[in-house]
Design an enzyme around this catalytic site. Structure first.
Site, short mmCIF file in Angstrom:
data_model
loop_
_atom_site.label_atom_id
_atom_site.label_comp_id
_atom_site.label_asym_id
_atom_site.label_seq_id
_atom_site.Cartn_x
_atom_site.Cartn_y
_atom_site.Cartn_z
N ASP A 33 0.79 -1.22 0.00
CA ASP A 33 0.00 0.00 0.00
C ASP A 33 0.83 1.28 0.00
OD1 ASP A 33 -2.58 -1.31 0.20
OD2 ASP A 33 -1.91 -1.91 2.20
N HIS A 34 2.12 1.17 0.15
CA HIS A 34 2.97 2.37 0.31
C HIS A 34 4.19 2.27 -0.60
CE1 HIS A 34 5.28 5.52 2.47
NE2 HIS A 34 4.09 5.94 2.86
N PHE A 35 4.21 2.52 -1.76
CA PHE A 35 3.13 2.87 -2.66
C PHE A 35 3.10 1.82 -3.76
CE2 PHE A 35 4.63 6.86 -0.80
CZ PHE A 35 3.46 7.38 -0.27
#
Length: 149
Positions: A33-35
């Site tokens: 999720d990052h990124f």
């Protein structure tokens, strides 16, 4: 996700200074999720790496009935993104220490370049509040290796 953000201790002067390392694996959970497509270690995890390293330094030199806990991030600077692959080097110098609070500061470097630095303040809780028999495995392994010679 395991929340152990220090793989090994390189050198330790109990309650004074520590140098530790963390390999940034490409399969770290947070990269999803990052990124997506451009994985970057979150800055808050860089601060946590520093906190964990400084905590180990303290654990090695304070009364065994106490456990350090992060209570304040006084300053945190993020200078360059950290991506999967390299080993980061975490240094923490204990600036002051008593049985109530402690302060530490230091840089995180990656391939010789400073990527972050922070100043942190710790308080202490009673170790008996933790699960019975709990130990910091990274610190235990380092101290055992030092004792073995």
């Amino acid at each position: 996700m395991r929340f152990v953000l220090v793989d090994r201790i390189v050198e330790l002067d109990a309650a004074k200074h520590i140098t530790a390392e963390k390999r940034i694996a490409s399969d770290e959970d947070y990269f999803a999720d990052h990124f997506p497509g451009h994985p970057v270690v979150p800055g808050v995890l860089l601060v946590e790496m520093m906190a964990q390293a400084a905590g180990k330094c303290l654990m090695a030199g304070i009364e065994r009935s106490l456990w350090p806990v992060l209570v304040q991030v006084t300053r945190a600077n993020f200078r360059k993104s950290v991506t999967p692959g390299p080993i980061v080097r975490i240094e923490a110098t204990i600036e002051s220490c008593n049985n109530r609070t402690e302060s530490a500061q230091g840089p995180i470097t990656c391939e010789g370049t400073r990527v972050a630095d922070s100043s942190l303040t710790f308080g202490f809780i009673q170790k008996n509040l933790l699960a019975a028999g709990f130990e910091d495995e990274v610190l235990r392994k380092y101290l055992a290796a030092q004792a073995a010679g």
